[in-house]
Motif scaffolding. Structure first.
Motif, PDB file in Angstrom:
ATOM      1  N   UNK A   1       5.932   2.774 -17.165  1.00 18.65           N
ATOM      2  CA  UNK A   1       5.344   2.668 -15.833  1.00 18.65           C
ATOM      3  C   UNK A   1       5.533   1.237 -15.298  1.00 18.65           C
ATOM      4  N   UNK A   2       5.168   1.001 -14.045  1.00 19.39           N
ATOM      5  CA  UNK A   2       5.214  -0.352 -13.486  1.00 19.39           C
ATOM      6  C   UNK A   2       3.943  -1.102 -13.912  1.00 19.39           C
ATOM      7  N   UNK A   3       3.996  -2.422 -13.837  1.00 17.32           N
ATOM      8  CA  UNK A   3       2.856  -3.233 -14.273  1.00 17.32           C
ATOM      9  C   UNK A   3       1.551  -2.919 -13.542  1.00 17.32           C
ATOM     10  N   UNK A   4       1.664  -2.421 -12.298  1.00 10.84           N
ATOM     11  CA  UNK A   4       0.450  -2.143 -11.531  1.00 10.84           C
ATOM     12  C   UNK A   4       0.022  -0.686 -11.592  1.00 10.84           C
TER      13      UNK A   4
ATOM     14  N   UNK B   1       0.833  -1.210   0.000  1.00  9.15           N
ATOM     15  CA  UNK B   1       0.000   0.000   0.000  1.00  9.15           C
ATOM     16  C   UNK B   1       0.872   1.266   0.000  1.00  9.15           C
ATOM     17  N   UNK B   2       1.924   1.237   0.810  1.00  8.79           N
ATOM     18  CA  UNK B   2       2.836   2.389   0.855  1.00  8.79           C
ATOM     19  C   UNK B   2       3.516   2.554  -0.504  1.00  8.79           C
ATOM     20  N   UNK B   3       3.904   1.425  -1.112  1.00 13.75           N
ATOM     21  CA  UNK B   3       4.526   1.500  -2.439  1.00 13.75           C
ATOM     22  C   UNK B   3       3.585   2.170  -3.436  1.00 13.75           C
ATOM     23  N   UNK B   4       2.296   1.793  -3.398  1.00 17.28           N
ATOM     24  CA  UNK B   4       1.343   2.348  -4.373  1.00 17.28           C
ATOM     25  C   UNK B   4       1.169   3.855  -4.192  1.00 17.28           C
ATOM     26  N   UNK B   5       1.260   4.334  -2.946  1.00 18.97           N
ATOM     27  CA  UNK B   5       1.151   5.783  -2.715  1.00 18.97           C
ATOM     28  C   UNK B   5       2.383   6.501  -3.274  1.00 18.97           C
ATOM     29  N   UNK B   6       3.548   5.896  -3.026  1.00 18.64           N
ATOM     30  CA  UNK B   6       4.790   6.487  -3.553  1.00 18.64           C
ATOM     31  C   UNK B   6       4.741   6.488  -5.089  1.00 18.64           C
ATOM     32  N   UNK B   7       4.204   5.390  -5.628  1.00 20.34           N
ATOM     33  CA  UNK B   7       4.118   5.246  -7.085  1.00 20.34           C
ATOM     34  C   UNK B   7       3.217   6.337  -7.685  1.00 20.34           C
ATOM     35  N   UNK B   8       2.071   6.582  -7.020  1.00 24.89           N
ATOM     36  CA  UNK B   8       1.148   7.606  -7.529  1.00 24.89           C
ATOM     37  C   UNK B   8       1.799   8.997  -7.497  1.00 24.89           C
ATOM     38  N   UNK B   9       2.459   9.298  -6.356  1.00 25.18           N
ATOM     39  CA  UNK B   9       3.113  10.616  -6.241  1.00 25.18           C
ATOM     40  C   UNK B   9       4.201  10.759  -7.299  1.00 25.18           C
ATOM     41  N   UNK B  10       4.948   9.684  -7.504  1.00 28.89           N
ATOM     42  CA  UNK B  10       6.053   9.738  -8.466  1.00 28.89           C
ATOM     43  C   UNK B  10       5.519   9.900  -9.878  1.00 28.89           C
ATOM     44  N   UNK B  11       4.414   9.200 -10.189  1.00 29.55           N
ATOM     45  CA  UNK B  11       3.801   9.329 -11.509  1.00 29.55           C
ATOM     46  C   UNK B  11       3.415  10.788 -11.768  1.00 29.55           C
ATOM     47  N   UNK B  12       2.867  11.424 -10.726  1.00 31.17           N
ATOM     48  CA  UNK B  12       2.414  12.804 -10.912  1.00 31.17           C
ATOM     49  C   UNK B  12       3.586  13.782 -10.982  1.00 31.17           C
ATOM     50  N   UNK B  13       4.733  13.355 -10.447  1.00 27.87           N
ATOM     51  CA  UNK B  13       5.939  14.179 -10.579  1.00 27.87           C
ATOM     52  C   UNK B  13       6.473  14.093 -12.010  1.00 27.87           C
TER      53      UNK B  13
END
Ligand code: S3P
Length: 173
Positions: free
Chosen positions: A76-79, A53-65
């Motif tokens: 992007x990552x597979x998920x 879950x923490x990874x997915x939050x970091x992933x979302x923030x990073x995507x938006x960066x």
């Protein structure tokens, strides 16, 4: 222009993304590499220490960066497209391409490259891995299919896939 490549693990997003960026003279960003650099840990350790879950939050923030970057190809990552509103974000901020392939092909590739991938590293038997991939793939397909362009990559070499994406960009821009 920002190009987002999406698809299951081992669908070739990073290697195709690098070649595509080269062809378009764009910058290339691998979202997993960006996350590893930002957090200072390999993806497998982020999963192990902080949880998915923490990874997915970091992933979302990073995507938006990285989604703010112009003239960039982002693998992007597979998920990534399957959590929060990430697929909508990508479709609003650039052009998305789903690199589609068969679970059997993804499985043979993943057998060789599963150690750094926390979701599949535990599978020893090919049949167990394939069952997991089929299940995950089917549950993710509705997200992947929201991409603006769906590219069937089965049996195609990377050079042709890159060419098809370049042509796809022209068509929808
Ligand atoms: C994941 C795919 C990985 C990485 C993480 C989770 C997934 O990226 O983001 O291990 O949920 O499918 P690749 O698709 O580059 O392997």
């Amino acid at each position: 222009m920002t190009i987002f490549l999406i698809g299951f693990m081992a669908s070739g997003k990073s290697s195709i993304g690098r070649k595509l960026a080269n062809r378009l003279q764009y910058q290339f960003v691998d979202l997993d590499d960006f996350i590893e650099e930002k957090i200072g840990l390999p993806i497998s350790e982020i999963f192990a220490e902080k949880g998915e879950e923490a990874f997915r939050k970091i992933e979302q923030q990073s995507l938006q960066q990285v989604g703010q970057y112009q003239n960039t190809v982002i693998s992007t990552g597979g998920g990534t497209p399957c959590f929060y509103d990430n697929i909508a974000y990508m479709n609003e901020h650039g052009q998305s391409f789903f690199l589609k392939n068969k679970p059997e092909i993804l499985c043979s590739r993943l057998l060789e490259q599963k150690d750094h991938r926390p979701l599949v590293s535990k599978f020893e038997e090919k049949s167990d891995l394939l069952a997991f991939i089929k299940d995950k793939y089917n549950s993710r397909l509705p997200f992947y299919e929201q991409a603006q362009v769906i590219l069937d990559c089965y049996g195609k070499d990377k050079r042709n896939i890159v060419k098809e994406i370049s042509e796809g960009i022209k068509k929808i821009s």
